[in-house]
Write a protein that holds these residues in place. Structure first.
Motif, PDB file in Angstrom:
ATOM      1  N   SER A  11       3.913  10.076  -9.160  1.00 56.74           N
ATOM      2  CA  SER A  11       3.170  10.493 -10.359  1.00 56.74           C
ATOM      3  C   SER A  11       2.675  11.926 -10.216  1.00 56.74           C
ATOM      4  O   SER A  11       2.681  12.701 -11.176  1.00 56.74           O
ATOM      5  CB  SER A  11       2.002   9.532 -10.609  1.00 56.74           C
ATOM      6  N   LYS A  12       2.266  12.291  -8.954  1.00 56.88           N
ATOM      7  CA  LYS A  12       1.841  13.677  -8.732  1.00 56.88           C
ATOM      8  C   LYS A  12       3.019  14.642  -8.946  1.00 56.88           C
ATOM      9  O   LYS A  12       2.872  15.701  -9.558  1.00 56.88           O
ATOM     10  CB  LYS A  12       1.278  13.832  -7.314  1.00 56.88           C
ATOM     11  N   ALA A  55       0.843  -1.210   0.000  1.00 54.00           N
ATOM     12  CA  ALA A  55       0.000   0.000   0.000  1.00 54.00           C
ATOM     13  C   ALA A  55       0.875   1.256   0.000  1.00 54.00           C
ATOM     14  O   ALA A  55       0.611   2.223  -0.724  1.00 54.00           O
ATOM     15  CB  ALA A  55      -0.934  -0.022   1.222  1.00 54.00           C
ATOM     16  N   ARG A  56       1.967   1.209   0.842  1.00 44.65           N
ATOM     17  CA  ARG A  56       2.847   2.374   0.862  1.00 44.65           C
ATOM     18  C   ARG A  56       3.552   2.556  -0.479  1.00 44.65           C
ATOM     19  O   ARG A  56       3.756   3.684  -0.944  1.00 44.65           O
ATOM     20  CB  ARG A  56       3.897   2.220   1.978  1.00 44.65           C
ATOM     21  N   ALA A  57       3.963   1.446  -1.106  1.00 44.80           N
ATOM     22  CA  ALA A  57       4.596   1.551  -2.424  1.00 44.80           C
ATOM     23  C   ALA A  57       3.633   2.162  -3.435  1.00 44.80           C
ATOM     24  O   ALA A  57       4.014   3.001  -4.258  1.00 44.80           O
ATOM     25  CB  ALA A  57       5.055   0.159  -2.890  1.00 44.80           C
ATOM     26  N   ILE A  58       2.366   1.722  -3.330  1.00 44.23           N
ATOM     27  CA  ILE A  58       1.362   2.281  -4.253  1.00 44.23           C
ATOM     28  C   ILE A  58       1.173   3.765  -3.985  1.00 44.23           C
ATOM     29  O   ILE A  58       1.095   4.587  -4.909  1.00 44.23           O
ATOM     30  CB  ILE A  58       0.035   1.508  -4.104  1.00 44.23           C
ATOM     31  N   GLU A  59       1.142   4.129  -2.669  1.00 43.14           N
ATOM     32  CA  GLU A  59       1.013   5.552  -2.334  1.00 43.14           C
ATOM     33  C   GLU A  59       2.229   6.342  -2.843  1.00 43.14           C
ATOM     34  O   GLU A  59       2.103   7.462  -3.344  1.00 43.14           O
ATOM     35  CB  GLU A  59       0.881   5.704  -0.826  1.00 43.14           C
ATOM     36  N   GLY A  60       3.468   5.730  -2.691  1.00 42.39           N
ATOM     37  CA  GLY A  60       4.658   6.405  -3.209  1.00 42.39           C
ATOM     38  C   GLY A  60       4.588   6.611  -4.711  1.00 42.39           C
ATOM     39  O   GLY A  60       4.980   7.657  -5.239  1.00 42.39           O
ATOM     40  N   GLN A  61       4.127   5.573  -5.410  1.00 44.77           N
ATOM     41  CA  GLN A  61       3.972   5.703  -6.862  1.00 44.77           C
ATOM     42  C   GLN A  61       2.977   6.793  -7.204  1.00 44.77           C
ATOM     43  O   GLN A  61       3.179   7.566  -8.153  1.00 44.77           O
ATOM     44  CB  GLN A  61       3.523   4.362  -7.460  1.00 44.77           C
ATOM     45  N   ILE A  62       1.902   6.865  -6.378  1.00 42.59           N
ATOM     46  CA  ILE A  62       0.893   7.927  -6.618  1.00 42.59           C
ATOM     47  C   ILE A  62       1.527   9.304  -6.400  1.00 42.59           C
ATOM     48  O   ILE A  62       1.362  10.232  -7.206  1.00 42.59           O
ATOM     49  CB  ILE A  62      -0.327   7.716  -5.699  1.00 42.59           C
ATOM     50  N   GLU A  63       2.322   9.430  -5.269  1.00 35.85           N
ATOM     51  CA  GLU A  63       2.963  10.718  -5.001  1.00 35.85           C
ATOM     52  C   GLU A  63       3.975  11.065  -6.099  1.00 35.85           C
ATOM     53  O   GLU A  63       4.088  12.207  -6.537  1.00 35.85           O
ATOM     54  CB  GLU A  63       3.662  10.668  -3.634  1.00 35.85           C
ATOM     55  N   ILE A 101       3.374  17.586 -11.507  1.00 37.25           N
ATOM     56  CA  ILE A 101       3.663  18.987 -11.148  1.00 37.25           C
ATOM     57  C   ILE A 101       4.887  19.483 -11.931  1.00 37.25           C
ATOM     58  O   ILE A 101       4.929  20.610 -12.428  1.00 37.25           O
ATOM     59  CB  ILE A 101       3.896  19.097  -9.632  1.00 37.25           C
ATOM     60  N   ARG A 102       5.943  18.583 -12.021  1.00 36.37           N
ATOM     61  CA  ARG A 102       7.129  18.966 -12.768  1.00 36.37           C
ATOM     62  C   ARG A 102       6.796  19.240 -14.234  1.00 36.37           C
ATOM     63  O   ARG A 102       7.295  20.180 -14.857  1.00 36.37           O
ATOM     64  CB  ARG A 102       8.184  17.867 -12.672  1.00 36.37           C
ATOM     65  N   ALA A 103       5.954  18.360 -14.791  1.00 39.47           N
ATOM     66  CA  ALA A 103       5.551  18.571 -16.183  1.00 39.47           C
ATOM     67  C   ALA A 103       4.800  19.890 -16.332  1.00 39.47           C
ATOM     68  O   ALA A 103       4.992  20.620 -17.311  1.00 39.47           O
ATOM     69  CB  ALA A 103       4.674  17.406 -16.651  1.00 39.47           C
ATOM     70  N   GLN A 104       3.947  20.190 -15.317  1.00 40.75           N
ATOM     71  CA  GLN A 104       3.227  21.468 -15.367  1.00 40.75           C
ATOM     72  C   GLN A 104       4.211  22.645 -15.298  1.00 40.75           C
ATOM     73  O   GLN A 104       4.067  23.639 -16.004  1.00 40.75           O
ATOM     74  CB  GLN A 104       2.221  21.529 -14.213  1.00 40.75           C
ATOM     75  N   HIS A 105       5.240  22.497 -14.385  1.00 45.14           N
ATOM     76  CA  HIS A 105       6.231  23.572 -14.282  1.00 45.14           C
ATOM     77  C   HIS A 105       7.026  23.732 -15.577  1.00 45.14           C
ATOM     78  O   HIS A 105       7.294  24.856 -16.018  1.00 45.14           O
ATOM     79  CB  HIS A 105       7.179  23.280 -13.119  1.00 45.14           C
ATOM     80  N   GLU A 106       7.435  22.584 -16.165  1.00 42.08           N
ATOM     81  CA  GLU A 106       8.151  22.656 -17.434  1.00 42.08           C
ATOM     82  C   GLU A 106       7.304  23.321 -18.507  1.00 42.08           C
ATOM     83  O   GLU A 106       7.781  24.140 -19.294  1.00 42.08           O
ATOM     84  CB  GLU A 106       8.561  21.254 -17.885  1.00 42.08           C
ATOM     85  N   GLU A 107       6.059  22.936 -18.517  1.00 43.33           N
ATOM     86  CA  GLU A 107       5.153  23.540 -19.508  1.00 43.33           C
ATOM     87  C   GLU A 107       4.997  25.030 -19.245  1.00 43.33           C
ATOM     88  O   GLU A 107       5.005  25.841 -20.177  1.00 43.33           O
ATOM     89  CB  GLU A 107       3.807  22.838 -19.449  1.00 43.33           C
ATOM     90  N   ARG A 108       4.899  25.386 -17.932  1.00 41.71           N
ATOM     91  CA  ARG A 108       4.779  26.800 -17.587  1.00 41.71           C
ATOM     92  C   ARG A 108       6.048  27.574 -17.982  1.00 41.71           C
ATOM     93  O   ARG A 108       5.993  28.688 -18.497  1.00 41.71           O
ATOM     94  CB  ARG A 108       4.534  26.933 -16.086  1.00 41.71           C
ATOM     95  N   ARG A 109       7.247  26.934 -17.711  1.00 38.67           N
ATOM     96  CA  ARG A 109       8.510  27.578 -18.062  1.00 38.67           C
ATOM     97  C   ARG A 109       8.618  27.773 -19.579  1.00 38.67           C
ATOM     98  O   ARG A 109       9.053  28.820 -20.065  1.00 38.67           O
ATOM     99  CB  ARG A 109       9.678  26.723 -17.571  1.00 38.67           C
TER     100      ARG A 109
END
Length: 598
Positions: free
Chosen positions: A112-113, A102-110, A117-125
């Protein structure tokens, strides 16, 4: 066994309900021990459903009994507690595995988040960069449009000014044309009036002369007669006076002796005054006047003071300075020349005998510059003469040479006599073809330098000392060679002359010279020094003058790196041509010498 105690139901092979348990406990139909369905005498087809229901609800308790017996055996066993703990530990382990998953799945979820966010920042940049680029292009276009609009306004204004200026020029031209026409008309009228007046005056004068002709002739005759009578009367009076005086002088011997004595005394006075004036003039010339062979001197002269009073006063007030100030030479040569300067200074201070020195080497290596500095450092005066001035003197060369040494010997401060290009007249008398006048001048020079002097110091400079007469070499006490500068000296020279001729004038607000701001002066000077191998100090100093001239010739007065490089290339190519000329000259001289010897 965990399903028996109701602890967990994780195993996929464990029974999920009682039907599975019963299915496992009951033997399959048709097997041994399984109950057989009842047979129907009527074919068995009519009681099929009833027999199936009976089969479903039939229960065999053998397996259950065996399980219960096994449970009881387990409870009675001494390892029951350990088995239970093992089952519980297994359950805890499985729970931890599930929590870790469950923690591994949560880590994967985080993660992915975070990636989102990084992709959003790159897109914003990227968006901001694109907006910045668009804004820059917009600013560039606006600036370009503004410049174009400004240029159009300037062009329109220039066009208007040119049109206005053209109109003004046309107006001025028309006014000038009208003024010229008026002046020409006035001059024409004035000329006509003047001609009419002159004609009237001439006519009137001619008429008066015709009317008074007889009267004028009579007056001229009377004047001539009166003048003739006056002259004759004066002649008669002078003759009578002179005759009376001569008779009186001849008749009285005392008066005759007195007149003869007066005339003799007057003649002796005139002759004595003439000789005294000549001797005084020669003495003043020997003491204060500069001889004709001396080209330049720091010694005080009346003529020099009258021509340059301020410069002469400053030279008299100059204090001794470092003899190598502003002179760039090799370290070993600098050390040797410093020893010469120290020895000369103490010789002058202790009134000892000066030594005669030879400076030899290629032209432009600092021989004359150091000679001047040596004299000023030692508190002496210097005088510079060139060997090329001696030969044209002809018969006057001997007298001129004696005047130079008499003048040098009369110096109170001591004089450094620098003879530049000495090989022009100090040639070998045995092998060189020289004129008798030049031979006599050379002999006079040898006579005046035969002994050491406390009054003057002789410094001889030459590019070809091997051509000296052996007697000249005998009179030289020390020889110093001046060679072309090496890389380190060229770097110092280039920096010195770049600072002297370019940088210092550029700091002056009244100067027109400016330097391109992107030039790295230190690296550029070192690069130029590496390129100018073989150039003398004079040629490098001329480079500084050439850079200054380029800046003066530029429209904006800015000296660029391209201009500097062009002047350096010109200097290098000019030096190469001079080297070729010198080689050709030496070859032709060698051929001519060989043919003469043959």
């Amino acid at each position: 066994m965990d399903w028996i105690f109701g602890v967990g139901n994780k195993n996929k092979n464990d029974p999920k309900n009682i039907s599975q348990l019963l299915g496992a406990a009951l033997p399959p139909p048709g097997s041994e021990g399984a109950p057989n369905p009842p047979s129907d005498g009527g074919g068995g087809g009519g009681n099929v459903a009833g027999s199936g229901a009976q089969t479903a609800y039939r229960f065999d308790s053998t397996a259950l009994e065996r399980a219960a017996a096994a449970a009881k055996d387990l409870e009675r066993s001494k390892h029951a507690g350990q088995a239970f703990e093992a089952i519980m530990a297994q359950e805890v382990t499985k729970r931890k595995e599930i929590e870790a998953q469950a923690r591994a799945i949560e880590g994967q979820i985080e993660e992915s988040k975070v990636r989102q966010i990084r992709a959003q920042h790159e897109e914003r940049r990227a968006t901001l960069k694109e907006e910045e680029r668009i804004q820059e292009r917009k600013s560039h276009l606006e600036d370009k449009l503004a410049r174009q609009r400004h240029d159009d306004q300037l062009a329109q204004s220039r066009k208007s000014q040119e049109e206005l200026l053209r109109m003004q020029e046309d107006s001025v031209a028309k006014q000038e044309q009208m003024r010229k026409a008026s002046m020409e008309y006035e001059a024409e009228l004035r000329h006509k009036n003047e001609m009419a007046r002159i004609q009237a005056e001439l006519k009137g004068k001619a008429q008066v002369d015709r009317e008074n002709r007889d009267l004028n002739l009579e007056m001229m005759r009377e004047k001539a007669k009166e003048s003739r009578e006056t002259v004759m009367e004066a002649i008669k009076t002078a003759g009578s006076v002179l005759g009376t005086a001569g008779n009186a002088l001849l008749s009285d011997r005392n008066k005759l002796y007195a007149a003869a004595t007066g005339i003799t005394v007057a003649a002796l006075g005139i002759y004595s005054a003439k000789n005294i004036i000549g001797v005084t003039a020669r003495y003043v010339e020997a003491r204060l006047g500069k001889p004709s062979l001396v080209r330049e001197t720091s010694r005080f002269t009346a003529a020099g003071f009258l021509k340059h009073p301020i410069q002469t006063t400053k030279s008299l007030m100059n204090k001794p300075k470092d003899p190598l100030e502003g002179i760039v030479l090799k370290p070993d040569l600098e050390a040797r020349l410093r020893d010469v300067a120290i020895a000369t200074k103490h010789t002058k201070k202790n009134k000892g005998y000066y030594r005669n020195i030879l400076f030899y080497g290629p032209p432009g290596t600092g021989k004359t510059m150091f000679a001047k500095s040596l004299a000023l450092n030692s508190g002496m005066d210097y005088a510079i003469m060139t060997g090329g001035d001696v030969a044209p003197m002809g018969r006057e060369g001997v007298t001129a040479m004696h005047k130079v040494f008499n003048w040098a010997g009369s110096s109170r401060r001591g004089l450094l006599l620098f003879v530049d290009e000495a090989d022009a007249f100090l040639r070998k008398r045995s092998t060189e073809h020289i004129s008798e006048d030049l031979r006599a001048t050379l002999n006079a020079f040898l006579y005046r330098t035969g002994e050491q002097s406390k009054r003057f110091m002789l410094v001889v400079a030459s590019n070809q000392p091997e051509q000296f007469d052996w007697a000249i070499n005998d009179r030289l006490d020390e020889m110093v060679e001046f060679d072309v500068p090496s890389l380190d000296e060229r770097i110092r020279m280039v920096r010195h002359y770049f600072d002297l001729f370019v940088l210092q004038p550029s700091f002056d607000s009244n100067s027109r010279i400016k330097v391109e701001p992107d030039i790295d002066y230190g690296a550029k000077c070192e690069e130029i020094a590496r390129q100018t191998e073989g150039l003398s100090g004079r040629e490098i100093s001329k480079l500084g003058v050439a850079w200054q001239a380029c800046a003066y010739a530029a429209e904006d007065g800015v000296l660029t790196e391209k201009m500097i490089d062009e002047r350096v290339e010109d200097a290098i190519s000019g030096h190469a041509k001079k080297a070729i000329w010198e080689t050709d000259q030496k070859a032709s001289s060698y051929k001519s010498t060989g043919s003469t010897a043959v």
